[in-house]
Every structure is written in C-alpha cells, then in structure tokens.
Design an enzyme around this catalytic site. Structure first.
Site, short mmCIF file in Angstrom:
data_model
loop_
_atom_site.label_atom_id
_atom_site.label_comp_id
_atom_site.label_asym_id
_atom_site.label_seq_id
_atom_site.Cartn_x
_atom_site.Cartn_y
_atom_site.Cartn_z
CD GLU A 220 9.37 -6.25 7.45
OE1 GLU A 220 9.59 -5.80 8.59
OE2 GLU A 220 9.62 -5.63 6.40
CE LYS A 303 -17.54 -3.35 -10.41
NZ LYS A 303 -18.64 -4.27 -10.03
#
Length: 343
Positions: A220, A303
């Site tokens: 979707e 990170k």
C-alpha cells in the site's frame, strides 16, 4: 558463442522509423544451443548485441529453423508475426551490457516482469537516456511530436484519442500480467517491475521498474527503483522506500521477510527479517538512533546505517522526547492469508 537473452518482438515506430516501444510475448534468458543454432542458421549475427528488423521472408526462415530445432513456441511466434502490420524485431543479447537501443531496453524490462531476472541483477545503466518519452494512448504508443496531429485526426473521425500518461515507461500489465497477483490500479506498476506470486498491490501502492516483491506481500506504499521486498512483508498506506534514482545514492534498499513499514513511514536503509518501522517515522542512513535493551534502558547511540540488514528490530519515535529509538522486535508480521489465498 552463448546468449544472455533473446526475444522476438513486435513494436511501434514513429514517422522517422525510430522505435518507441517493443512487446516481447516470450523473452528468453540464457537460451540454449538449439535457439542459438536456429538463429545462426536464419540470421546474420556477429557475436555482439544486435537488433534486427525482420522481413516476412526472414520470419519464415526463422520459424522453420526453430521448428526444425524443436523450439515450437518460438516457431509459433515467428509464424504469427508474419501477419503483423507493425514492425517486427529480433533482439539478440550476447552479453549483459548496458542497453543502447529501445528494443534492448524493452527486452530487459520484459525479463524483469516475466520474473526471469530479479531487480538489480541485469545491467540497466543508461536506460533513461535510451528510452523515448512517449504518449501512452487508447491507440497505443505515439511520439510526442506526432500527438497533436493524431488527436486532430481522431476528432475529424468523430472519436477522441485518450492519453493515459506521458512517460518513458508503460504500465506493466499492457505487456506482462504475472500469475498469482492482484493489482488494484494497474497504472501504478511500471513495466520492469518484478511482482512475486502472492503479492497484492492496493490502489495507492506503486512499484517502479527494477524493483518489486519476491513473494507474498501487501503493498500500500511506494517501492522505488532498485528496492526489493522479500516474502511476507507489508508496506503500509503512504509508506515510502528510498530508491537509487533520487536521494538514495548507491545504497540498494532491501526489505527482509515479514517486515512492516507502518503507514506514512519511510525507509532509507536495508532491513533484515522481521523488522518494523513505526507509522510516520522516516529512517535515513544518517538518522541518529538510541539503542534500548530489553528493559527499555538506553545502552548507546548510533546512526541507522550501522543497523542496516539486521534482524528483529523495531524503530520508533519516543513520543515524549522525539528521539528515534531501536529495540529488538520478536513479533513477526503475519499477513492475513485470506487477502492472498485467491490470487
């Protein structure tokens, strides 16, 4: 000599004889010696990638050569193409080089949508520069420069020429309709998409060329160029994946098995298996992530790129501090089987 790929195609040219698009009903990947022998006996091939526009006589010779070699499917295509009023082409790819012509580019896009090669495994370097921008209409592909005259011609004949899109890529199902899939809006899946069996693509789902799904998935959201989604994963409404064409650089994004991208989330790193990205959260390679242990205690920061490809991760945003957090997620996504069983 060996062949990387071969295809008999029928296509459209503009008034200058330049190719706009080509349809290959049965492209071949790594065809065997019988195909090569038949081609060599009927056509002059030179040991390099070639695009040969075929005459009716050449098609007859090629059909006979395929039949004699036991390649009945290719022989039948050659026989059918003898009745064509449109130009017919034989595209012979000796090697997986970057495409240099529209027929070569379309053959490689067909290989992807026929599930013969997976995304990022065939050389598409420079494809954008090779393909022409085309008006895709109710009468097929039309050169942009020739569109006004064709629209006027249709009006004078008492009809309307409908233009569905102006793009370098057509919709996939006008060329290939893979088995075992549901696509709610076919205009949102480009030729060159790889759609695995069992996949459902809802109205807002989008799949670019050289991208797609390995198997049963719910789409979707947006699967950008170069992104490949493994089996059992769910891309929620409005979710986004960062492709290599814009913003993603050279990072190839893969989504592992049984992952979930929440509604309106975004992804700029590869995910391992059984990972979840919370609704509304966009993770890029440089996103600073707080690492939590099984007691939800902070144990460090990193990170997001350092977590790329790891399994069983849940990415969320702390509603109080706004910090992006990551913790182990042991609850795998289970798609509703009823949504896919009838594909």
């Amino acid at each position: 000599m060996t062949l990387y790929s071969f295809g008999l195609g029928i296509g459209t040219q503009n008034n200058n004889g330049e190719w706009l698009e080509v349809f290959y009903p049965k492209p071949l990947l790594n065809p065997g010696d019988t195909i090569l022998t038949a081609i060599q006996s009927a056509l002059e091939i030179q040991g390099k990638n070639q695009v040969i526009t075929l005459t009716t006589e050449q098609l007859d010779t090629l059909a006979a050569a395929f039949a004699a070699s036991g390649e009945t499917a290719q022989s039948e295509i050659a026989r059918q193409f003898q009745q064509s009023t449109r130009p017919v082409v034989a595209t012979v790819l000796v090697s997986d080089d970057a495409p240099t012509s529209v027929p070569e580019g379309y053959l490689k896009l067909h290989l992807l949508s026929h599930r013969l090669v997976k995304p990022n495994t065939t050389n598409l370097t420079g494809l954008f520069g090779v393909l022409r921008n085309v008006a895709w209409t109710s009468e097929g592909a039309i050169d942009i420069g020739e569109l006004p005259a064709r629209q006027l011609q249709a009006r004078l004949a008492g009809s309307t020429l409908s233009v569905d899109s102006v793009d370098k890529f057509p919709k996939m199902v006008d060329y290939v309709a893979p088995t075992g899939v549901r696509i709610a809006d076919t205009a949102r899946v480009r030729l060159g998409a790889y759609i695995g069996e069992g996949t459902t693509i809802m109205h807002e789902g989008f799949v670019n060329f050289n991208a797609g799904t390995e198997g049963t998935s719910m789409v979707e959201g947006r699967i950008s160029q170069g992104v490949f989604v493994k089996s059992g994963s769910d891309l929620g409404g409005g979710s986004s994946t960062m492709g290599t064409l814009s913003g993603g650089g050279n990072i190839i994004i893969t989504i592992g098995n049984q992952c979930l991208l929440g509604a309106n989330s975004g992804l700029g790193i590869p995910l391992g298996d059984r990972c979840t990205v919370e609704a509304g959260l966009y993770i890029t390679a440089g996103t600073k992530v707080s690492l939590l242990d099984d007691q939800n205690q902070l144990v460090g920061q990193t990170k997001a790129r350092e977590l790329a490809g790891k399994d069983d991760l849940l990415f969320r945003r702390n509603s109080a501090t706004g910090a992006v957090e990551c913790l182990t997620n042991k609850s795998a996504v289970e798609l509703n089987e009823a949504l896919h069983v009838s594909n």
